[in-house]
Design an enzyme around this catalytic site. Structure first.
Site, PDB file in Angstrom:
ATOM      1  N   HIS A   1       6.879   3.235   1.758  1.00 19.55           N
ATOM      2  CA  HIS A   1       6.530   2.122   2.987  1.00 19.55           C
ATOM      3  C   HIS A   1       6.680   0.855   2.291  1.00 19.55           C
ATOM      4  O   HIS A   1       7.390  -0.131   2.740  1.00 19.55           O
ATOM      5  CB  HIS A   1       5.569   2.369   4.047  1.00 19.55           C
ATOM      6  N   GLU A   2       5.811   0.598   1.586  1.00 16.49           N
ATOM      7  CA  GLU A   2       5.427  -0.807   0.979  1.00 16.49           C
ATOM      8  C   GLU A   2       6.641  -1.358  -0.105  1.00 16.49           C
ATOM      9  O   GLU A   2       7.011  -2.442   0.189  1.00 16.49           O
ATOM     10  CB  GLU A   2       3.978  -0.971   0.027  1.00 16.49           C
TER      11      GLU A   2
ATOM     12  N   ALA B   1      -2.470  -0.239   2.930  1.00 20.04           N
ATOM     13  CA  ALA B   1      -1.658  -0.856   1.509  1.00 20.04           C
ATOM     14  C   ALA B   1      -1.142  -2.326   2.078  1.00 20.04           C
ATOM     15  O   ALA B   1      -0.973  -2.441   3.259  1.00 20.04           O
ATOM     16  CB  ALA B   1      -0.576   0.112   1.283  1.00 20.04           C
ATOM     17  N   MET B   2      -0.904  -2.840   1.209  1.00 23.80           N
ATOM     18  CA  MET B   2      -0.178  -4.246   1.553  1.00 23.80           C
ATOM     19  C   MET B   2       0.879  -4.411   0.612  1.00 23.80           C
ATOM     20  O   MET B   2       0.675  -4.775  -0.684  1.00 23.80           O
ATOM     21  CB  MET B   2      -1.502  -5.332   1.595  1.00 23.80           C
ATOM     22  N   GLU B   3       1.896  -5.040   1.065  1.00 22.00           N
ATOM     23  CA  GLU B   3       3.186  -5.015   0.439  1.00 22.00           C
ATOM     24  C   GLU B   3       3.316  -6.566  -0.157  1.00 22.00           C
ATOM     25  O   GLU B   3       4.391  -7.384  -0.165  1.00 22.00           O
ATOM     26  CB  GLU B   3       4.304  -5.024   1.621  1.00 22.00           C
ATOM     27  N   ASN B   4       2.290  -7.085  -0.981  1.00 20.35           N
ATOM     28  CA  ASN B   4       2.442  -8.174  -1.659  1.00 20.35           C
ATOM     29  C   ASN B   4       3.594  -8.045  -2.639  1.00 20.35           C
ATOM     30  O   ASN B   4       3.904  -7.151  -3.288  1.00 20.35           O
ATOM     31  CB  ASN B   4       1.212  -8.639  -2.523  1.00 20.35           C
TER      32      ASN B   4
ATOM     33  N   HIS C   1       9.094  -2.504   2.301  1.00 16.44           N
ATOM     34  CA  HIS C   1       8.915  -3.991   2.568  1.00 16.44           C
ATOM     35  C   HIS C   1       9.354  -5.113   1.538  1.00 16.44           C
ATOM     36  O   HIS C   1       9.637  -6.268   1.904  1.00 16.44           O
ATOM     37  CB  HIS C   1       7.422  -4.294   2.710  1.00 16.44           C
TER      38      HIS C   1
ATOM     39  N   GLU D   1       7.491  -4.084  10.220  1.00 19.15           N
ATOM     40  CA  GLU D   1       6.646  -2.657  10.040  1.00 19.15           C
ATOM     41  C   GLU D   1       7.302  -1.591  10.573  1.00 19.15           C
ATOM     42  O   GLU D   1       7.497  -0.458   9.996  1.00 19.15           O
ATOM     43  CB  GLU D   1       5.221  -3.027  10.827  1.00 19.15           C
TER      44      GLU D   1
HETATM   45  N1  BES Z   1       1.633  -5.059   5.967  1.00 14.54           N
HETATM   46  C1  BES Z   1       0.743  -3.666   6.217  1.00 14.54           C
HETATM   47  C2  BES Z   1      -0.551  -3.954   6.023  1.00 14.54           C
HETATM   48  C3  BES Z   1      -1.359  -4.961   6.994  1.00 14.54           C
HETATM   49  C4  BES Z   1      -1.574  -4.094   8.019  1.00 14.54           C
HETATM   50  C5  BES Z   1      -1.684  -6.142   6.719  1.00 14.54           C
HETATM   51  C6  BES Z   1      -2.503  -4.750   9.137  1.00 14.54           C
HETATM   52  C7  BES Z   1      -2.543  -6.673   7.810  1.00 14.54           C
HETATM   53  C8  BES Z   1      -2.757  -5.913   8.970  1.00 14.54           C
HETATM   54  C9  BES Z   1       1.501  -2.696   5.430  1.00 14.54           C
HETATM   55  O1  BES Z   1       2.640  -2.616   5.009  1.00 14.54           O
HETATM   56  C10 BES Z   1       0.987  -1.314   6.014  1.00 14.54           C
HETATM   57  O2  BES Z   1       1.838  -1.287   6.989  1.00 14.54           O
HETATM   58  N2  BES Z   1       0.103  -0.622   5.674  1.00 14.54           N
HETATM   59  C11 BES Z   1      -0.169   0.621   6.674  1.00 14.54           C
HETATM   60  C12 BES Z   1       0.467   1.773   5.849  1.00 14.54           C
HETATM   61  C13 BES Z   1       1.673   2.205   6.303  1.00 14.54           C
HETATM   62  C14 BES Z   1       2.183   3.412   5.352  1.00 14.54           C
HETATM   63  C15 BES Z   1       1.751   2.380   7.686  1.00 14.54           C
HETATM   64  C16 BES Z   1      -1.414   0.603   6.665  1.00 14.54           C
HETATM   65  O3  BES Z   1      -2.182  -0.168   6.082  1.00 14.54           O
HETATM   66  O4  BES Z   1      -1.834   1.393   7.269  1.00 14.54           O
HETATM   67 ZN    ZN Z   2       4.031  -2.207   6.743  1.00 15.10          ZN
END
Ligand code: BES
Ligand code: ZN
Length: 850
Positions: free
Chosen positions: A300-301, A265-268, A304, A323
């Protein structure tokens, strides 16, 4: 000068951005007006851009003077340079650029995603993924987290489609066969948080949180799967407003499930994107683990939105501030939402994963130098997330939860709409705690590794000492040497039981030994009381025996750590394998799912090391350890059972049928699966795993069909991974072929290939296949794909395969960024060394199960 950092003489303050994606031609056109502050006289502007064509470029000054520029893109540097005929004076300028690009299929930048609609017809939508450095693929920009600006987005789309971006829709009008959607100005934020999603989307009813509405979006037909994610989205957003003491910083919050999505997922800001398994779920049909995953990712998101979006790290070396914090807050929020899930105990599994990678010589400090984009990508690993969250939890427990929270609140207030680094966080926490934080914490953030605390008795005293824990005595040849004489400030909490009473003593253990006076008739002594510390403990034999005699008095997380640390020192060679296996026998009546997960994982590792001739005996050992608790839990739900027990039942069914290779369990699994009678949702995924393990070609075809016709993301995922869990080579080779023939989504294929590399039945063939198709995979998969897939080489635990892995990577020299490859090779070495050292002992031990 660092070639990856933009010059600082011009800074953007605002982007007025218009994009027109075309799903028919898989391309987009765009134009933007960037309001800039020029600080020093210059005749050129340098910004980031890649895979874009820039047409017209004009810059206009405060007095209306316009200058035509010429744009050239340096693809390798991911930059564009706009040259003007005369020098631009310091002041405010408006740079207007027109550009075009393609909607790519690499799941980054502005990309296309496909899905089948209700009639089985293929449909396309467009989405974005910009973190870490891919906003530059969608529009020319200052693509570094420090260049925060306001974004005013307009999307021009087909009238029947919907467009979502970071903020609320300000205006929407249809004219000339196009729909123009204008979004409100965003807050000041970094480029990597910008998002646009365009497609035939459906949304839930909004739920208000303060002035913001929260909605879940998905492709048509899946709205029935949105309720659970919606509920935790609202609950966690409210939780965070309370915890942070600041309102949600956006004007609305949309959570969108995208069929093709590289990360989880991505926290836009205001437009969080997810892979479908991380947001959409059928609450009644999902296992506990599947629900927990959705709750975790959503929380999590949301965390952020403040930590990351409102306050952002200055540069990617500080990504842990994003993170680790979001991971820590995710557990806090889910724990508050469903205390019965015991999320902090389950977090032990994550902490253990971090301890495992951080026990390598080739580990890195949490905060680590980053230059190139691929190094930024490599930062998204277990050290940033799980080690980072673990040390935050340790600090929170050390300072006290409310002091810690006060420090966090102050940090967010002080740096809102701006950037910060680790020192800023320590300063804020230090003000709240009225004590200097760097002394305690810098060692955990800026040094690699962690301590092994040794505990021994010396008369009436307990003596604690520390040294760095590593699995191997020396780094692999050719890799960076490990620092000598490292030490940490270790917050230890020692619990001593004497005469039915127990007391806890807290201290900071430094470089020199620490002595504790023990009371008369002291019994069990536990060093990491509560289990929050990010270190391992090695007990002298007398102390270990006392603890094993008092297991029921330990909290689940403490038993978990005891087993986890014992296994680690076994792998490192400080404890004999026989002694470890004896220890596992003391856990036959264990009832905690997490403790079991660590026991079962260690058996799984042994299974990858053992000669196949001895595998049936290992299976017998597994059955011996598991049989009693499995017998007690049985196959069916009992009234009043908690969710963790139900999940444990699923885990035990799986291990009995797979590692334990129990024929009766396999037969019963087939029968239950066939009858499909009222199965507990925790048992069904386990049955699928067991039936794949024991399955033939007919079963394979059945599961393949189930994968294709699945009606929830979780169901699809279960059958997908089941296709890698068969034993027969001919079936596994079909699955291998599907990792590159377009049948599996490229978001999943690398993980399936990794599972095949880790399978004792498939690994040799999988390795040959990966070597042969490496370039093809590189072309097809999203950028992190090969890095993820390559982790599977850690399962190729024979001396011959290890040599071959080295030879292959020697020739290929893949660029995974950071220390990734070194880490995989060291993990492989550890496994092969364990095999070489212990295979005789293992065979002898298992003889009793012949
Ligand atoms: N900011 C990340 C997404 C991301 C990860 C963008 C790697 C670019 C490169 C997001 O907040 C995130 O951490 N996502 C995790 C899930 C989370 C619950 C641990 C993921 O994508 O695995
Ligand atoms: Zn994250």
């Amino acid at each position: 000068m660092d070639p990856y950092r933009l010059p600082r003489f011009a800074r953007p303050t605002r982007y007025d951005l218009r994009l027109e994606p075309d799903l028919a031609t898989l391309s987009f056109t765009g134009d933007e007006t960037v309001t800039l502050e020029i600080i020093e006289p210059t005749a050129e502007i340098v910004m980031n851009a890649v895979e874009l064509k820039i047409g017209e470029a004009t810059i206009t000054g405060e007095r209306g003077d316009a200058h035509r520029g010429v744009a050239t893109i340096d693809e390798a540097a991911e930059r564009c340079r706009i040259a003007f005929p005369s020098t631009l004076a310091p002041g405010i300028w408006r740079l207007r650029l027109a550009f075009t690009g393609i909607l790519n299929d690499k799941l980054r930048g502005f990309y296309r995603s496909s899905y089948k609609d209700a009639s089985g017809e293929m449909r396309l939508m467009a989405a974005t993924q910009f973190e870490a450095t891919d906003a530059r693929r969608a529009f020319p920009c200052w693509d570094e987290p420090e260049f925060k600006a306001v974004f005013a987005v307009t999307l021009v789309i087909e009238p029947k489609l919907t467009a979502v971006s970071n903020t609320a829709v300000k205006d929407e009008r249809v004219a000339g066969g196009r729909k123009t959607v204008t979004f409100a100005d965003s807050m000041k934020m970094s480029t990597y948080l910008v998002a646009f999603i365009v497609g035939e989307l459906e949304a839930t009813e909004p739920i208000p949180v303060g002035p913001a509405s929260v909605r879940v979006w998905c492709v048509p037909g899946k709205r029935r799967l949105a309720a659970f994610g919606h509920e935790i989205a609202v609950a966690s957003l409210r939780f965070f407003e309370g915890y942070y003491g600041l309102p949600y910083p956006g004007d609305k919050l949309d959570l969108l499930a995208i069929p093709d999505f590289a990360a989880g997922a991505m926290e836009n800001l205001g437009a969080i994107t997810f892979r479908e398994t991380a947001l959409l779920v059928d609450e009644r049909a999902a296992s506990h683990a599947e629900l927990e995953r959705v709750a975790d990712v959503v929380a999590h998101e949301n965390a952020h939105m403040w930590f990351g979006d409102l306050v952002t790290m200055t540069w990617w070396n500080g990504i842990w501030l994003n993170e680790a914090f979001a991971t820590f807050m995710e557990i806090l929020a889910v724990d508050a939402w469903k205390p019965e899930w015991q999320r902090w105990t389950t977090f032990g599994v994550s902490r253990a994963a971090a301890l495992s990678v951080d026990g390598l010589h080739s580990t890195r400090p949490i905060e680590f130098h980053v230059e190139a984009p691929r190094d930024a990508d490599a930062m998204f690993d277990v050290l940033t997330y799980e080690k980072g969250a673990s040390v935050l939890r340790m600090l929170e427990q050390y300072l006290g939860a409310s002091v810690f929270r006060d420090g966090v609140r102050e940090y967010l207030r002080r740096h809102a709409y701006a950037n910060a680094d680790t020192g800023d966080l320590w300063a804020a926490l230090g003000r709240a705690a009225r004590q200097p934080i760097p002394e305690v914490m810098d060692g955990w953030i800026f040094q690699p590794g962690y301590p092994l605390v040794s505990a021994r008795l010396d008369g009436r005293q307990l003596v604690l000492t520390q040294q760095r824990f590593t699995y191997l005595p020396e780094p692999l040849p050719g890799s960076t040497p490990t620092p000598r004489d490292q030490a940490w400030q270790v917050p230890v909490q020692v619990r001593v039981t004497a005469g039915g009473h127990s007391s806890v003593e807290r201290r900071l253990l430094g470089a020199s030994e620490s002595r504790f006076d023990l009371p008369d008739r002291a019994g069990a002594v536990l060093v990491n009381e509560g289990g929050h510390g990010f270190y391992r403990v090695r007990y002298g034999s007398e102390l270990l025996e006392r603890l094993l005699g008092a297991l029921p008095d330990l909290a689940p997380i403490e038993r978990f750590n005891l087993v986890n640390d014992a296994w680690a020192v076994t792998v490192a060679g400080f404890m004999g394998l026989g002694d470890y296996l004896d220890l596992t026998a003391r856990f036959r009546s264990e009832r905690d799912r997490n403790v079991w997960s660590i026991l079962l994982a260690s058996f799984g590792t042994l299974n990858r090391l053992i000669d196949s001739a001895h595998r049936p005996r290992l299976a017998a050992l597994v059955r011996d350890r598991v049989a009693s608790v499995f017998g007690e839990l049985g196959w069916t739900l009992r009234p009043g059972e908690d969710e963790l027990t139900r999940q444990l039942r699923g885990d035990l069914v799986r291990v009995m049928g797979v590692l334990g290779d129990d024929r009766a369990v396999q037969a019963k699994a087939a029968e239950l699966y066939r009858s499909a009678a009222d199965l507990d949702p925790n048992v069904l995924p386990a049955l699928i795993g067991v039936l794949a393990h024991a399955g033939d070609g007919a079963r394979y075809d059945e599961f393949l069909a189930k994968f294709r016709s699945a009606t929830t993301p979780q169901e699809e995922q279960r059958y997908l991974y089941a296709l890698a869990a068969f034993q027969q080579p001919s079936l596994l080779s079909q699955t291998l072929a599907r990792t590159i023939n377009g049948e599996f989504r490229t978001q999943d294929a690398p993980f399936v290939a990794r599972a095949l590399l880790m399978s004792v039945y498939g690994r040799e063939a999988a390795w040959e296949f990966v070597k042969t198709n490496w370039e093809m995979m590189e072309r097809q998969y999203p950028k992190a794909g090969l890095r993820r897939l390559a982790e599977g080489v850690t399962g190729l635990a024979t001396p011959e395969l290890e040599r071959d892995v080295h030879a292959f990577f020697q020739a290929r020299r893949p660029e995974f960024g950071g220390k990734t490859l070194e880490q995989y090779l060291e993990q492989l070495r550890i496994a092969v060394r364990l095999r070489e050292r212990e295979s005789t002992a293992l065979a002898t031990y298992l003889a009793r199960f012949a």
